[in-house]
Write an enzyme that holds these catalytic residues in place. Structure first.
Site, mmCIF file in Angstrom:
data_model
loop_
_atom_site.group_PDB
_atom_site.id
_atom_site.type_symbol
_atom_site.label_atom_id
_atom_site.label_comp_id
_atom_site.label_asym_id
_atom_site.label_seq_id
_atom_site.Cartn_x
_atom_site.Cartn_y
_atom_site.Cartn_z
ATOM 1 N N LYS A 78 69.225 45.942 54.849
ATOM 2 C CA LYS A 78 70.059 46.100 56.399
ATOM 3 C C LYS A 78 68.726 45.675 56.711
ATOM 4 O O LYS A 78 67.221 46.617 56.470
ATOM 5 C CB LYS A 78 70.725 47.070 56.952
ATOM 6 C CG LYS A 78 71.657 47.258 58.268
ATOM 7 C CD LYS A 78 73.087 46.794 57.468
ATOM 8 C CE LYS A 78 73.746 46.842 59.149
ATOM 9 N NZ LYS A 78 75.097 46.322 58.174
ATOM 10 N N GLY A 178 90.112 51.595 69.305
ATOM 11 C CA GLY A 178 89.004 50.634 68.594
ATOM 12 C C GLY A 178 90.232 49.524 68.863
ATOM 13 O O GLY A 178 90.052 48.875 67.739
ATOM 14 N N GLY A 180 88.801 45.772 69.323
ATOM 15 C CA GLY A 180 87.650 44.897 69.676
ATOM 16 C C GLY A 180 88.322 43.616 68.605
ATOM 17 O O GLY A 180 89.256 43.262 67.942
ATOM 18 N N VAL A 182 87.247 43.094 65.025
ATOM 19 C CA VAL A 182 88.832 43.626 63.977
ATOM 20 C C VAL A 182 90.416 44.374 64.072
ATOM 21 O O VAL A 182 90.792 43.873 64.035
ATOM 22 C CB VAL A 182 87.844 44.853 62.672
ATOM 23 C CG1 VAL A 182 88.391 45.232 61.960
ATOM 24 C CG2 VAL A 182 86.716 44.133 62.678
HETATM 25 P P1 NAI Z 1 83.653 45.435 68.716
HETATM 26 O O1 NAI Z 1 82.904 45.361 69.002
HETATM 27 O O2 NAI Z 1 84.566 43.845 69.102
HETATM 28 O O3 NAI Z 1 84.818 46.661 68.490
HETATM 29 C C1 NAI Z 1 84.827 47.551 68.850
HETATM 30 C C2 NAI Z 1 85.940 47.857 69.989
HETATM 31 O O4 NAI Z 1 85.743 49.978 69.440
HETATM 32 C C3 NAI Z 1 85.110 47.722 71.036
HETATM 33 O O5 NAI Z 1 87.230 47.576 72.199
HETATM 34 C C4 NAI Z 1 84.998 49.583 71.588
HETATM 35 O O6 NAI Z 1 85.469 49.325 73.073
HETATM 36 C C5 NAI Z 1 85.616 50.412 71.136
HETATM 37 N N1 NAI Z 1 85.027 51.745 71.442
HETATM 38 C C6 NAI Z 1 83.865 51.838 71.833
HETATM 39 N N2 NAI Z 1 83.599 53.211 71.327
HETATM 40 C C7 NAI Z 1 84.971 53.593 70.915
HETATM 41 C C8 NAI Z 1 85.803 55.084 71.334
HETATM 42 N N3 NAI Z 1 85.039 56.246 71.532
HETATM 43 N N4 NAI Z 1 86.642 55.415 71.874
HETATM 44 C C9 NAI Z 1 87.590 54.440 71.321
HETATM 45 N N5 NAI Z 1 87.382 52.509 71.424
HETATM 46 C C10 NAI Z 1 86.276 52.602 71.053
HETATM 47 O O7 NAI Z 1 83.648 45.466 67.126
HETATM 48 P P2 NAI Z 1 83.840 45.177 66.253
HETATM 49 O O8 NAI Z 1 83.318 43.778 65.060
HETATM 50 O O9 NAI Z 1 85.768 45.102 65.965
HETATM 51 O O10 NAI Z 1 83.429 46.410 64.710
HETATM 52 C C11 NAI Z 1 84.197 47.644 64.807
HETATM 53 C C12 NAI Z 1 84.393 48.552 63.777
HETATM 54 O O11 NAI Z 1 84.141 47.725 62.140
HETATM 55 C C13 NAI Z 1 82.942 48.717 63.820
HETATM 56 O O12 NAI Z 1 82.394 50.048 62.802
HETATM 57 C C14 NAI Z 1 82.048 47.627 62.754
HETATM 58 O O13 NAI Z 1 80.139 48.226 62.452
HETATM 59 C C15 NAI Z 1 82.688 47.816 61.470
HETATM 60 N N6 NAI Z 1 82.866 46.324 60.574
HETATM 61 C C16 NAI Z 1 82.933 45.513 61.402
HETATM 62 C C17 NAI Z 1 82.786 44.140 60.508
HETATM 63 C C18 NAI Z 1 83.012 43.259 61.124
HETATM 64 O O14 NAI Z 1 83.965 42.075 60.366
HETATM 65 N N7 NAI Z 1 83.400 42.679 62.347
HETATM 66 C C19 NAI Z 1 82.209 44.376 59.070
HETATM 67 C C20 NAI Z 1 82.762 45.354 58.989
HETATM 68 C C21 NAI Z 1 82.095 46.253 59.562
#
Ligand code: NAI
Length: 349
Positions: A78, A178, A180, A182
């Site tokens: 990483k 969350g 976002g 995913v």
């Molecule tokens: P993203 O940033 O698109 O979505 C995260 C969402 O969580 C956002 O909408 C944000 O407003 C919300 N959020 C933040 N704090 C919060 C809280 N306290 N309560 C409720 N919602 C909250 O990120 P993404 O790409 O969807 O990733 C989500 C998780 O999955 C992260 O932890 C990431 O490390 C993990 N992940 C993502 C991968 C990917 O392909 N994007 C692959 C493997 C893991």
């Protein structure tokens, strides 16, 4: 010797300092036993260098486990970069980072993570070929990994629901923390499967879009982990499963995309005691790195799909074994990953 979270030594690490571009951070390579260390580049604000190192080592070790369990020919690594406090030239910073990746001569392969995007990978690619997560090319995997991550989590959840709850998703309520990238894709798949949804997001616009389409219920972010639901899907932050959260949880199955969901390793045993089945995060959320690895190897979307669809059966094996042994699925997954890494290391020795 530098040690990561489980006490395993980090194979190699490089501190990055380039005052001219503002680049500051660390590349941590946990293991190359199974192949080059692959893992994204995180670009975030950190209070000090110690916090950067702790995050990099922990995340690099997690990538070793995730890649090993997914059967990928990659080790774990990483990069964690500190976002400069003042103004900076983003392209210059990522070009400097690209040169640091090049200097590792293929022992580290980078891609996106929190705070980095496709354009940054294109800038890095001007300096090194050891980068994925670039603009997709015809017939080759690439682009946004989130739909693949969501598919893997969905498949894991289908299996988890049958194992832990004896039910199909069409009979169940899923609380998604969350919504976002995913979380959003996952909600669409869950709605298509007939599941009822309860959603929370600190950003109402992302959540409300889904509510309008799927008629989901919305709760406050403080309540999502303890709401009345069958399944809890953490898709926001790491460290969400702490003692207080587990104590208040009503869901009987946890399966989500967030990395490092357990606040401490001890929480896994608490979940067993409370009768809550935990699908290990890195077993469920490997779809994104599967896509990244296929891109790097020049494979196509069908290869990605075939590997992502193995996530469900693998999770099934982990849950069955944990039940037989009366231990946490996290413990079983860690052991499986450690065995894969150490047998590869022995073969190489
Ligand atoms: P993203 O940033 O698109 O979505 C995260 C969402 O969580 C956002 O909408 C944000 O407003 C919300 N959020 C933040 N704090 C919060 C809280 N306290 N309560 C409720 N919602 C909250 O990120 P993404 O790409 O969807 O990733 C989500 C998780 O999955 C992260 O932890 C990431 O490390 C993990 N992940 C993502 C991968 C990917 O392909 N994007 C692959 C493997 C893991």
């Amino acid at each position: 010797m530098v040690y990561a979270a489980h006490g395993a030594p980090i194979e190699e690490h490089v501190r990055l300092e380039d005052p001219k571009s503002g680049l500051s951070g660390i590349i941590a390579i946990h293991s190359t036993a199974l192949g080059p260390g692959a893992g994204g580049c995180r670009f975030w604000r950190y209070p000090d260098d110690e916090a950067v190192a702790v995050d990099a080592f922990r995340l690099a070790e997690g990538m070793s486990y995730k890649n090993a369990l997914a059967g990928l020919p990659f080790g774990g690594a990483k990069a964690v970069l500190r976002m400069p406090e003042g103004p900076f030239d983003r392209d210059a910073l990522f070009r400097a980072f690209g040169r640091a990746v090049r200097a590792l001569d293929g022992r580290y392969v980078t891609a996106e993570d929190v705070g980095t995007r496709v354009r940054d990978m294109e800038v890095i690619a001007e300096e090194t070929r050891h980068v994925a997560g670039r603009t997709p090319r015809a017939g080759v995997a690439g682009g946004d990994p989130s739909p693949w991550t969501a598919l893997g989590v969905f498949e894991a959840m289908v299996v988890g629901a049958r194992h832990a709850l004896g039910a199909d998703l069409s009979e169940l309520t899923v609380a998604v923390q969350g919504t976002g990238s995913v979380g959003g894709f996952l909600c669409r798949m869950l709605a298509d499967a007939g599941a009822r949804l309860v959603l929370a997001d600190v950003d109402p616009s992302r959540r409300d879009r889904l509510v309008a389409i799927h008629g989901a219920k919305v709760v406050d972010v403080a309540d999502i982990a303890r709401v009345e639901a069958d399944i809890f899907a953490p898709c926001a932050l790491g460290g969400v499963l702490d003692a207080a959260c587990v104590e208040a949880m009503r869901a009987r199955l946890i399966c989500g995309a967030a990395n490092n969901q357990l606040a401490t390793p001890e929480v896994a045993a608490m979940l067993v005691d409370r009768g809550i089945t935990y699908v290990p995060d890195y077993a469920a959320n490997a779809g994104g790195i599967i896509n990244v690895s296929a891109e790097y190897l020049g494979e196509g979307p069908l290869d990605v799909e075939a590997r992502v669809l193995q996530i469900g059966p693998r999770v099934g094996r982990i849950l069955e074994q944990a039940k037989r042994e009366g231990v946490s699925p996290a413990q079983v997954a860690d052991r499986m990953a450690q065995e894969l890494i150490s047998s590869a290391a022995q073969l190489a020795a």
